[in-house]
Scaffold this motif. Structure first.
Motif, PDB file in Angstrom:
ATOM      1  N   ARG A  47      13.975  12.051 -17.015  1.00  0.00           N
ATOM      2  CA  ARG A  47      15.326  11.743 -16.558  1.00  0.00           C
ATOM      3  C   ARG A  47      16.284  11.878 -17.736  1.00  0.00           C
ATOM      4  O   ARG A  47      16.844  10.902 -18.230  1.00  0.00           O
ATOM      5  N   LYS A  96      25.186  14.500 -11.714  1.00  0.00           N
ATOM      6  CA  LYS A  96      24.976  13.589 -10.592  1.00  0.00           C
ATOM      7  C   LYS A  96      23.995  14.134  -9.560  1.00  0.00           C
ATOM      8  O   LYS A  96      23.184  13.382  -9.002  1.00  0.00           O
ATOM      9  N   TYR A  97      24.050  15.449  -9.306  1.00  0.00           N
ATOM     10  CA  TYR A  97      23.329  15.983  -8.153  1.00  0.00           C
ATOM     11  C   TYR A  97      22.177  16.937  -8.473  1.00  0.00           C
ATOM     12  O   TYR A  97      21.338  17.195  -7.597  1.00  0.00           O
ATOM     13  N   ASP A 149      19.394  16.917 -10.016  1.00  0.00           N
ATOM     14  CA  ASP A 149      17.995  16.477  -9.966  1.00  0.00           C
ATOM     15  C   ASP A 149      17.381  16.591  -8.579  1.00  0.00           C
ATOM     16  O   ASP A 149      16.161  16.667  -8.442  1.00  0.00           O
ATOM     17  N   GLN A 150      18.217  16.628  -7.549  1.00  0.00           N
ATOM     18  CA  GLN A 150      17.690  16.651  -6.181  1.00  0.00           C
ATOM     19  C   GLN A 150      17.567  18.058  -5.601  1.00  0.00           C
ATOM     20  O   GLN A 150      16.989  18.239  -4.518  1.00  0.00           O
ATOM     21  N   VAL A 151      18.074  19.071  -6.289  1.00  0.00           N
ATOM     22  CA  VAL A 151      18.110  20.421  -5.728  1.00  0.00           C
ATOM     23  C   VAL A 151      16.748  21.099  -5.856  1.00  0.00           C
ATOM     24  O   VAL A 151      16.077  20.999  -6.884  1.00  0.00           O
ATOM     25  N   ARG A 152      16.363  21.789  -4.802  1.00  0.00           N
ATOM     26  CA  ARG A 152      15.112  22.533  -4.777  1.00  0.00           C
ATOM     27  C   ARG A 152      15.344  23.879  -4.090  1.00  0.00           C
ATOM     28  O   ARG A 152      16.345  24.088  -3.414  1.00  0.00           O
ATOM     29  N   THR A 195       9.168  16.952 -13.986  1.00  0.00           N
ATOM     30  CA  THR A 195      10.050  16.358 -12.995  1.00  0.00           C
ATOM     31  C   THR A 195      10.431  14.940 -13.350  1.00  0.00           C
ATOM     32  O   THR A 195      11.548  14.484 -13.097  1.00  0.00           O
ATOM     33  N   ASN A 232      19.090  20.685  -0.473  1.00  0.00           N
ATOM     34  CA  ASN A 232      19.702  19.467  -1.039  1.00  0.00           C
ATOM     35  C   ASN A 232      20.806  19.750  -2.050  1.00  0.00           C
ATOM     36  O   ASN A 232      21.133  18.896  -2.867  1.00  0.00           O
ATOM     37  N   TYR A 233      21.425  20.931  -1.986  1.00  0.00           N
ATOM     38  CA  TYR A 233      22.531  21.197  -2.907  1.00  0.00           C
ATOM     39  C   TYR A 233      23.777  20.451  -2.452  1.00  0.00           C
ATOM     40  O   TYR A 233      24.106  20.444  -1.272  1.00  0.00           O
TER      41      TYR A 233
END
Length: 436
Positions: free
Chosen positions: A6, A85-86, A88-91, A3, A101-102
């Protein structure tokens, strides 16, 4: 990947593409095809292990293939940037089924084959795929119902012409304002809206239509309506019967709404199993648009057409009986291209576990859907579906669709992420008014 790493999605994606291409170009030892080969029914044995059972069935009955070198398919730059951009936050939700968080782009660009949820993540990647992200309007396409067979005469049983096959995404938008989310999503909770209307031909179905809404809430079933102008009746449909090919728009073809454009059922209502990843043949860079009618299988496919070696994820889907007990298929086997995230073909099995239906999609990769396009022109290449065939392998009945149509007034056909439709198009009032 840990995780904390980066690493730029842009760089990782480029590396994955390079690795995938290298693997694909290195055709496996023992593979019986090479660029320049022409596969016919007589040489179908050469591709038996390089296609699905349903596609092999099609080749043995006359669908030919021109084998070409593997090409590279790039994502549209706005979709790639949104992924970076987005993502990394999706679960996945705690139960491992829903997205959390999509926002936009690909939900899961980094896949670990040892992850117990990898098959579900692949399915969410296929649900939010780069081929369309904002809206699309497929105008004036046509389909033939035929019985296929090796060197069978071309005899059209039914001919269909449809005005619009359209969709509008409320989340995941990357090219057309509002970006990345339509404010209406906070009110309705809809992921997307879909419409197929009006059917223009045959006469007994003229004016019919079909609308479907998909919701982010995993417990909320799709809202679906069907308009039948002859009876002047707007009918509310149950989500459970969307695997019935006779449902969509009243259109009795071999395509069922749960398998429009690959796999279209609600992701949370199915179980998934990754069967593997394999180098197989697919048609992702077709040479014809409009597609041509195959002369060697009764018009049941597009041939001859380009097929190339691709890296495909093979995923088995089966309905969760507790929430989807009416599905007609015991399972579907999806073959998902790991670069374009679209299913070039799907095999569906009946309740007895026997192969029942096969869907094939012929795609092309270019900056416009047709060579003579004047409006639908893009600053980058993107994928377009130019042909689709749904075959009942137990009866031989096939619906072959041409996108764009061969005999329709609209020649550009595909308008993707151009704002060609808005939310107002996806209302029952609009569908009823459009009936000729």
């Amino acid at each position: 990947m840990p995780t904390g790493d980066r690493v730029s999605v842009r760089h990782v994606t480029a590396a994955m593409v390079a690795i995938t291409l290298a693997i694909a170009l290195a055709i496996p030892a023992g593979a019986a095809v090479k660029p320049g080969d022409v596969i016919t029914a007589q040489t179908a044995y050469k591709v038996k292990d390089l296609v699905s059972p349903g596609v092999y069935y099609k080749v043995t009955r006359g669908m030919s293939m021109d084998i070409v070198p593997t090409s590279t398919i790039q994502w549209p730059p706005p979709f790639r940037d949104a992924t970076e951009k987005y993502a990394d936050q999706v679960r996945l939700s705690p139960d491992g089924r829903s997205l959390v968080n999509y926002v936009a782009g690909q939900p899961f660009p980094f896949l670990d084959p040892n992850d117990p949820s990898v098959a579900t993540k692949i399915m969410w990647n296929a649900a939010f795929r780069p081929i369309t992200s904002d809206d699309y309007d497929l105008r004036y396409y046509d389909c033939d119902d035929v019985y296929e067979g090796l060197n069978k005469p071309y005899n059209v049983i039914d001919y269909f012409q449809i005005g619009h096959y359209a969709g509008y995404d409320e989340v995941g938008r990357t090219e057309v304002d509002p970006i990345p989310t339509d404010p209406d999503f906070k009110v309705t909770g809809r992921y997307w809206m879909f419409a197929l209307y009006p059917i223009l031909t045959p006469e007994n179905l003229r004016g019919s239509g079909f609308i479907r809404y998909r919701y982010a809430n995993p417990a909320k079933a799709d809202d679906i309506w069907q308009w039948t102008p002859g009876a002047r009746r707007l009918r509310r449909l149950n989500e459970g019967i969307m695997s019935d090919a006779a449902v969509g728009g009243g259109n009795p073809t071999s395509f069922d709404p749960d398998h429009y454009s690959g796999f279209n059922a609600k992701v949370e209502e199915y179980n998934y199993k990754l069967l593997g990843q394999k180098t197989m043949l697919a048609s992702v860079n077709a040479k014809h648009s409009p597609e041509i009618t195959c002369s060697t299988d009764g018009g049941a496919s597009a041939c001859p057409e380009n097929w190339e070696m691709r890296q495909l994820y093979i995923v088995q889907t089966s309905p969760r009986v507790s929430v989807n007990s009416q599905a007609l298929h015991s399972k579907s086997i999806l073959y998902i291209d790991g670069e374009m995230w679209f299913e070039p073909y799907v095999d569906e099995y009946d309740p007895n576990g026997q192969l029942w239906q096969n869907h094939i999609y012929w795609l092309t990769y270019r900056d416009r859907p047709t060579p003579d396009a004047r409006i639908a022109i893009y600053p980058f290449k993107r994928e377009f579906v130019v042909g689709a065939a749904a075959t009942d392998v137990q009866s031989g009945m096939t619906t072959m669709c041409y996108l764009p149509g061969q005999n329709t007034p609209e020649h550009e056909c595909w308008y993707i992420n151009m704002g060609s439709v808005d939310r107002d198009f996806f209302t029952t009032n609009a569908m009823v008014r459009a009936a000729p």
